[in-house]
Design a protein around this motif. Sequence first.
Motif, PDB file in Angstrom:
ATOM      1  N   TRP A 149       0.815  -1.215   0.000  1.00 12.97           N
ATOM      2  CA  TRP A 149       0.000   0.000   0.000  1.00 12.97           C
ATOM      3  C   TRP A 149       0.851   1.268   0.000  1.00 12.97           C
ATOM      4  CZ3 TRP A 149      -4.415  -1.256  -1.582  1.00 12.97           C
ATOM      5  CH2 TRP A 149      -5.130  -2.334  -1.089  1.00 12.97           C
ATOM      6  N   ASN A 231      -3.350  -2.047   7.588  1.00 13.47           N
ATOM      7  CA  ASN A 231      -3.766  -1.341   6.387  1.00 13.47           C
ATOM      8  C   ASN A 231      -3.786   0.159   6.661  1.00 13.47           C
ATOM      9  OD1 ASN A 231      -4.180  -3.612   4.712  1.00 13.47           O
ATOM     10  ND2 ASN A 231      -6.171  -3.969   5.661  1.00 13.47           N
ATOM     11  N   TRP A 234      -7.938   4.689   5.117  1.00 15.50           N
ATOM     12  CA  TRP A 234      -8.411   5.010   3.771  1.00 15.50           C
ATOM     13  C   TRP A 234      -8.967   6.430   3.686  1.00 15.50           C
ATOM     14  CZ3 TRP A 234      -6.281   2.191   0.420  1.00 15.50           C
ATOM     15  CH2 TRP A 234      -5.992   0.854   0.692  1.00 15.50           C
TER      16      TRP A 234
END
Length: 266
Positions: A149, A231, A234
């Motif tokens: 990512w 992660n 976002w």
Amino acid sequence: MLRFPRNLWKNRELWWRLTEREVLGRYRGSLLGIGWSFITPLAMLAVYTFVFSQVFKARWGGLEQAGPLGFAVNLFAGLIVFNLFSECVSKAPGLVVGNPNYVKKVVFPLEVLGSVAVGSAVFHAITSLVILLVFELIAFHHLPITLLWLPLVWLPLVLGSLACTWLLSAAGVFLRDIGQLIGVALNMLMFLSPIFFPVSALPPKWQPFLALNPLAQTIEQTRRITLESCNPDWGYVVLGTLITVLACEICFRAFQKSKRAFADVL
């Protein structure tokens, strides 16, 4: 309609050649050549690690088992982000002023100088990233899959650096003191960014103020995906990209408008 992506695509070959020349030209004539792009961040990593982990006895919460090496990789992850931005911004005020021959050539797209500076900074950031991953592998014995990512996490950083470079390179033609001001501002920004400490180490009342620093989120998100195996946020990726795309477009148009006066000033 966005103008700057079309301009970047139109001048992509010129950008590639000038970026290549910029990177190789920095080390031309030196004994180790491009090897210095690895040696310099490695030496910087060693010095910062010794000073902060051994002299000041700084520790990074949750990484005591990795010792000084755990502190080193966290510190270095923040430094890579800061150095990418710093290299672009510190060069920006002198980009146009330092290339008066290009100003006099009507056919030369001056805006490409900003993207060349950013391209060179990204190259050096990638070489530093290689060193970071090697040390992370030694310290933690694995590399997280969330590393994939990283391009999305760094996209707002690169676009924001490009916007600042266009704006400051144009302003540097008319206000020569900007170069001095940038040096002072970058020194302040370095210690006001969560490079040598995590955001969680600050008292809660000060954490919202640190969030005003545009590099803080990028540094934290970089650590999140490279060291914590998480992660990215976002919301940061989407909102940060949209804001920096808009900033690029505004700064590109401002540069295009102001460059008509460059020849008269220089």
